[in-house]
Design an enzyme around this catalytic site. Structure first.
Site, PDB file in Angstrom:
ATOM      1  N   ASN A   1      18.195   8.710  26.104  1.00  0.00           N
ATOM      2  CA  ASN A   1      18.363   7.304  25.694  1.00  0.00           C
ATOM      3  C   ASN A   1      19.194   7.269  24.413  1.00  0.00           C
ATOM      4  OD1 ASN A   1      17.812   4.451  25.661  1.00  0.00           O
ATOM      5  ND2 ASN A   1      16.311   4.822  24.030  1.00  0.00           N
TER       6      ASN A   1
ATOM      7  N   HIS B   1      19.682   4.922  20.934  1.00  0.00           N
ATOM      8  CA  HIS B   1      19.040   3.855  20.169  1.00  0.00           C
ATOM      9  C   HIS B   1      19.872   3.579  18.911  1.00  0.00           C
ATOM     10  CE1 HIS B   1      15.883   1.230  18.812  1.00  0.00           C
ATOM     11  NE2 HIS B   1      16.028   1.758  17.609  1.00  0.00           N
TER      12      HIS B   1
END
Ligand code: GRF
Length: 205
Positions: free
Chosen positions: A107, A109
């Site tokens: 991911n 971020h």
């Protein structure tokens, strides 16, 4: 071929940066699938223009989260996906899903984790008055914005910055770092050891 999938729900600027890097040969893998849970998302037309297969899977079409995720898993298997790249996917994956793909989901971020977790990472850092923020690419575990960190990059917040100028700097850095992290993964260079992600050591004979 190393097939990977991007999961996204929104505009898809990271998706486009990944495609661009792949075209330049900076990612030696095949972006085989976009999984999108929002039929209005701009990322869908970006994928269609780039000739990437799209699976629009809507939560409302399924009786349970398990059924919804099972459809996604079916699509991943059909496309022989080795790596899942979350790029603005606005849905928490279940612990069962995360365990099934343990060490294969990453991911991005828009803050220096563990600071400013959550949906408004850029705004929260700006409003907090932080002097430095940045971007984190990390493996996904069962907690939000929590798994072992692969790469981070820092961005200064200057007095002259507005939220918009800070967003632009953060996104620019994301578009540089995410392809790098994907390439490290697909090249087999990442090893997870507890919370640490280390470069894999070369095999010695
Ligand atoms: C990015 O800022 C990413 O860090 C966050 O969601 C945003 C997605 O932007 N997780 P885009 O759809 O790739 O433009």
């Amino acid at each position: 071929m190393n097939n990977f999938a991007v999961f996204a729900s929104g505009r898809g600027s990271n998706f486009s940066a990944i495609i661009k890097a792949a075209k330049k040969g900076k990612i030696k893998g095949n972006l085989a699938l976009l999984v999108c849970d929002n039929q209005e998302a701009g990322v869908i037309s970006r994928a269609r223009r780039a000739g990437v297969k799209v699976a629009v899977v809507l939560r409302k079409d399924f009786a349970s989260k398990t059924d919804f995720e099972n459809r996604i898993i079916q699509k991943l298997k059909e496309n022989n996906i080795k790596l899942i790249v979350l790029a603005g996917f606005m849905r928490l994956l279940s612990p069962e899903f995360v365990r099934l793909y343990a060490g294969q989901i990453i991911n991005i971020h828009p803050s220096l984790l563990p600071a400013f977790k959550g949906e408004q990472g850029i705004r929260d850092a700006f409003e907090y008055g932080a002097k430095i923020t940045g971007v984190t690419v990390h493996f996904v575990d069962e907690k939000m914005d929590h798994g072992p960190i692969i790469i981070q990059g820092a961005v200064k917040i200057k007095e002259t910055d507005t939220l918009e100028s800070l967003e632009a700097k953060i996104h620019k850095l994301e578009h540089k770092l995410y392809p790098q992290a994907i390439e490290l993964f697909l090249d087999g260079k990442l090893e997870i050891s507890g919370r640490k992600v280390c470069p894999r050591k070369p095999v010695t004979r």
